[in-house]
Design a protein around this motif. Structure first.
Motif: not given
Length: 241
Positions: A131-155
């Motif tokens: 459930r996590m690897t095939r359904v939930v995680w792929p969708q969650a990654i798309a949601l988290m990338i923009p926020s993670m990008n902000n953290l990459f730049i802050q780092l």
């Protein structure tokens, strides 16, 4: 004879300093991602002890200052008989600090996946891992990338702190240029330009990753969207929880 250095004279020094900056940024980002995923998943655990431990670690690193964490690792730990290489100190400080923020991004993105998706995975009799690897995680990654990008730049933008622990990074080379008699205004303008280019490169890479992830979900946006300004979410698509 004019002993005042020019920017051309300092090019090799700036390149060496940039190498240290990029090294710490890259390794710190890898550690940040590992910490983010580990703590983010742990923070959603059904086990109270695991969930509570994750929250304590997350709040500790989010609630204490990054410079203090950096200086504690570099100046205080040796007093206890533990000494790390300055590069490792920078990687640990940046990775743990921004990893704590990233853990909240991971947790929030997982919880933002629509509940029917979770229920459909259960209805298909998928195991929790599937459930996590095939359904939930792929969708969650798309949601988290923009926020993670902000953290990459802050780092990346936090790396001038390495100057305070005697690492010869880009900022250190810039300061040494000024101390050698070079134009302070010029070198700071150059440093700002370099950091801007690096930050924009990180953004482009994150946009490319977001486009690739969305394409795997059947939401093809095309390569042009990598350079396109992000549009706000239409009002009718906003869900009030």
């Amino acid at each position: 004879m004019n002993d005042i250095p020019t920017l051309l004279d300092w090019t090799d020094n700036l390149v060496r300093g940039l190498g240290i900056t990029l090294l710490v940024t890259a390794l710190g980002t890898v550690l940040m991602l590992v910490v983010s995923v580990f703590l983010g998943l742990l923070a959603r655990s059904s086990n109270l002890l695991s969930r509570g431990s994750a929250r304590v670690v997350i709040e500790f690193f989010r609630g204490t200052s990054l410079p203090i964490q950096l200086w504690w690792l570099f100046f205080a730990l040796p007093l206890l008989g533990i000494k790390f290489d300055p590069i490792l100190v920078g990687v640990l400080a940046f990775g743990l600090n921004y990893g704590a923020y990233g853990a909240e991004v991971v947790r929030g993105s997982l919880e933002a996946v629509p509940r029917p998706q979770w229920e459909a995975a259960v209805a298909l009799n998928l195991s929790p891992t599937q459930r996590m690897t095939r359904v939930v995680w792929p969708q969650a990654i798309a949601l988290m990338i923009p926020s993670m990008n902000n953290l990459f730049i802050q780092l990346l933008k936090s790396t001038p702190l390495l100057y305070t622990i005697s690492l010869v990074d880009l900022m250190t080379m810039g300061e040494s240029f000024h101390e050698a008699g070079g134009d302070r205004t010029l070198i700071y303008l150059v440093l700002m330009a370099i950091y801007f280019v690096l930050a924009y490169a990180v953004t482009l890479l994150s946009n490319m990753a977001e486009v690739a992830v969305k394409a795997r979900l059947g939401r093809h946006e095309g390569l042009r969207s990598v350079f396109r300004l992000r549009k706000p979410v239409p009002q009718e698509e906003v869900t009030i929880r």
